[in-house]
Design a protein around this motif. Structure first.
Motif, PDB file in Angstrom:
ATOM      1  N   ALA A 107      -1.605   1.085  28.089  1.00 18.21           N
ATOM      2  CA  ALA A 107      -1.982   0.053  27.115  1.00 18.21           C
ATOM      3  C   ALA A 107      -0.755  -0.412  26.341  1.00 18.21           C
ATOM      4  O   ALA A 107      -0.588  -1.610  26.075  1.00 18.21           O
ATOM      5  CB  ALA A 107      -3.035   0.597  26.153  1.00 18.21           C
ATOM      6  N   ALA A 108       0.127   0.541  25.989  1.00 19.19           N
ATOM      7  CA  ALA A 108       1.350   0.191  25.254  1.00 19.19           C
ATOM      8  C   ALA A 108       2.220  -0.733  26.105  1.00 19.19           C
ATOM      9  O   ALA A 108       2.781  -1.713  25.598  1.00 19.19           O
ATOM     10  CB  ALA A 108       2.118   1.457  24.883  1.00 19.19           C
ATOM     11  N   MET A 109       2.317  -0.457  27.406  1.00 18.27           N
ATOM     12  CA  MET A 109       3.132  -1.286  28.294  1.00 18.27           C
ATOM     13  C   MET A 109       2.562  -2.703  28.379  1.00 18.27           C
ATOM     14  O   MET A 109       3.316  -3.679  28.367  1.00 18.27           O
ATOM     15  CB  MET A 109       3.196  -0.636  29.686  1.00 18.27           C
ATOM     16  N   ARG A 157       9.996   5.314  34.700  1.00 13.40           N
ATOM     17  CA  ARG A 157       9.590   4.426  35.791  1.00 13.40           C
ATOM     18  C   ARG A 157       8.082   4.192  35.834  1.00 13.40           C
ATOM     19  O   ARG A 157       7.590   3.086  36.032  1.00 13.40           O
ATOM     20  CB  ARG A 157      10.028   5.079  37.124  1.00 13.40           C
ATOM     21  N   HIS A 158       7.328   5.293  35.610  1.00 11.02           N
ATOM     22  CA  HIS A 158       5.885   5.235  35.851  1.00 11.02           C
ATOM     23  C   HIS A 158       5.179   6.299  35.023  1.00 11.02           C
ATOM     24  O   HIS A 158       5.732   7.368  34.778  1.00 11.02           O
ATOM     25  CB  HIS A 158       5.620   5.494  37.349  1.00 11.02           C
ATOM     26  N   GLY A 182      -3.020   5.806  33.040  1.00 13.66           N
ATOM     27  CA  GLY A 182      -3.349   4.434  33.413  1.00 13.66           C
ATOM     28  C   GLY A 182      -2.585   3.960  34.638  1.00 13.66           C
ATOM     29  O   GLY A 182      -2.539   2.760  34.918  1.00 13.66           O
ATOM     30  N   ASP A 183      -1.965   4.893  35.400  1.00 16.93           N
ATOM     31  CA  ASP A 183      -1.192   4.565  36.608  1.00 16.93           C
ATOM     32  C   ASP A 183      -0.302   3.346  36.339  1.00 16.93           C
ATOM     33  O   ASP A 183      -0.312   2.357  37.065  1.00 16.93           O
ATOM     34  CB  ASP A 183      -2.157   4.290  37.781  1.00 16.93           C
ATOM     35  N   MET A 194      12.577   8.239  36.293  1.00 15.92           N
ATOM     36  CA  MET A 194      11.857   9.508  36.225  1.00 15.92           C
ATOM     37  C   MET A 194      10.419   9.205  35.829  1.00 15.92           C
ATOM     38  O   MET A 194      10.110   8.099  35.399  1.00 15.92           O
ATOM     39  CB  MET A 194      12.531  10.459  35.226  1.00 15.92           C
ATOM     40  N   ASP A 195       9.538  10.197  35.996  1.00 13.78           N
ATOM     41  CA  ASP A 195       8.113   9.922  35.827  1.00 13.78           C
ATOM     42  C   ASP A 195       7.504  10.621  34.620  1.00 13.78           C
ATOM     43  O   ASP A 195       7.946  11.688  34.214  1.00 13.78           O
ATOM     44  CB  ASP A 195       7.349  10.341  37.083  1.00 13.78           C
TER      45      ASP A 195
END
Lengths: 262, 196
Positions: free
Chosen positions: B51-53, B84-85, B89-90, B99-100
């Protein structure tokens, strides 16, 4: 071999938290002994600042007479605390809907605590968790032991419900509570120690943090509650407010028993 | 002066209160605004990374954030946005550091969220942690974590597993804990950031 569950709980790396609880009414701090006789113990902002200097890990404010007309006083107090104090704090009392929580979040509260409102309207927990994240939602539960069972009580322990405490805890967790604040009404105000039996049982099946409350009278009681029940935090009011237990000394004592504190 | 990215992801009252206590000047960076006038940038963030993204995308600030040359500090979800991800929320994030961001659940036996004070151990000497004792405690509250990565991890913390509690790449810094709620150590870290 997998280490035992109890072993893992004891060695999570997270420090056990000590939480002074400040009951507030009209912007002033009060402490109820068994939630009746109230005594004035000072200005909440000043007390909060003192506690942060003493290395309290967190603070809880319970607004015990949160009538609608007085809400602004509470919000102003939350703002003043957030401005002056550099540790996290929770505010409870008078939160019945999302908008109540939203105002407190924006005033700088880290968490909100709901009690009777959650029992009367359990979906409030889901709504708050969805709106603000589970880390923002503490569900406070007042429990009393009657005829062999633990029952949830409302309105500061004055009203008994037919809800079994252990079942209610499982429900609030599944609905999205981020933390449980469990107060034993039988132990609260007695200074005879926390309800380790109930806390141990409850904590064995819980996958969210739990704060023990009710009964703290000595340093040994804190040692007992952490070693016997592995709760994440312990809360007390009068023993801290009246200087009967000083937090730096209590932390030293906990360290000598191998309990990790900040 | 510090610019705080104002994109509607969570409450920033506590952050501005801490900056006020430290006498550090700040302003709000709103959608589409130029960031050149700020010497330092803070990306706050509480709540859901996906949601922030989306809110950050709406603000139209993404390209200018990626192009920033001044020191940038992401806090909590604001730190996770630098990766990166996120499994939350995928969501595809800024990918400033490859990095993840992963969920604690099913990876550890401990309680989730990771809530409370935990030790932060630096991997190398950094201005950000100047004067802060080794293994100092900071306040955490999160259910997602950034994996440990020798390239980007500036400090690590252990909670069932070793994760990145602070990361750095060039002028970009991120901290998983809340410095504004972490007592004196947290205030010192904010002060240090402003001298970088």
């Amino acid at each position: 071999m997998e280490p035992s569950f109890a072993h893992q709980l004891l060695n999570t790396g997270v420090a056990k938290r000590l939480i002074p609880c400040l009951d507030v009414k009209d912007g002033r701090t009060v402490k109820g002994v068994n939630f009746v006789d109230l005594r004035d113990a000072g200005d909440p902002v000043e007390l909060a600042w003192q506690y942060s200097r003493q290395e309290a890990d967190e603070l809880v404010f319970l607004d015990i007479t949160a009538t609608h007309e007085k809400r602004k006083t509470t919000v102003d107090m939350v703002k003043a605390v957030a401005r002056n104090v550099n540790i996290p704090f929770t505010i409870g009392g008078g939160i019945h809907e999302i908008s109540d929580a939203d105002i407190l979040l924006n005033a700088g509260a880290d968490k909100i605590s709901i009690n009777s409102a959650a029992v009367r309207n359990p979906t409030l927990i889901d709504e708050l968790a969805n709106a603000f994240g589970i880390q923002f939602v503490v569900v406070a539960i007042d429990t009393k032991y009657i005829d062999g069972k633990n029952y949830v009580h409302l309105n500061g322990g004055r009203i008994k419900t037919d809800i079994i405490t252990e079942e209610w805890i499982k429900e609030v967790e599944s609905r999205g509570a981020g933390e449980i604040l469990l107060t034993s009404m039988d132990h609260d105000g007695t200074k005879n120690g926390f309800d380790c039996t109930l806390l141990r049982t409850v904590n064995q099946t819980l996958s969210i943090p739990i704060i023990a409350s009710g009964g703290a009278g000595s340093q040994q009681h804190f040692v007992d509650v952490f070693t016997q029940t592995q709760v994440d935090a312990a809360l007390a009011a009068s023993v801290f407010h009246y200087g009967e237990i000083r937090i730096p000394e209590l932390k030293e004592e906990l360290r000598t028993h191998g309990i990790e504190v900040r | 002066m510090i610019g705080i990215i104002n994109y509607g992801a969570g409450n920033i009252f506590s952050l501005t209160a801490a900056l006020d206590r430290l006498n550090l000047k700040y302003g709000m960076v709103n959608a589409g605004e130029n960031m050149e006038k700020y010497s330092h940038i803070i990306i706050p963030g509480v709540g859901h990374a996906g949601a922030a993204m989306r809110k950050l995308e709406t603000s139209g600030l993404i390209d200018s954030i990626k192009a920033l040359k001044q020191p940038v500090l992401g806090i909590c979800v604001g730190m996770q946005l630098l990766t990166r991800h996120s499994e939350e929320g995928d969501a595809r994030l800024l990918n400033i550091m490859d990095m993840d961001t992963l969920h604690f659940a099913h990876k550890i036996a401990h309680k989730v969220p990771h809530m409370g004070w935990n030790k932060v151990s630096t991997c190398y000497t950094s201005e950000l942690f100047k004067g802060i004792p080794a293994d100092a405690y900071f306040y955490f509250v999160h259910s997602y974590f950034i994996e440990y990565n020798p390239t980007f991890t500036l400090a690590y913390t252990t909670y069932g597993l070793k994760f990145s509690s602070a990361i750095q790449f060039n002028n970009f810094y991120g901290v998983q804990f809340h410095p504004e709620k972490s007592g004196e150590a947290g205030e010192l870290l904010l002060k240090n950031f402003c001298t970088i």
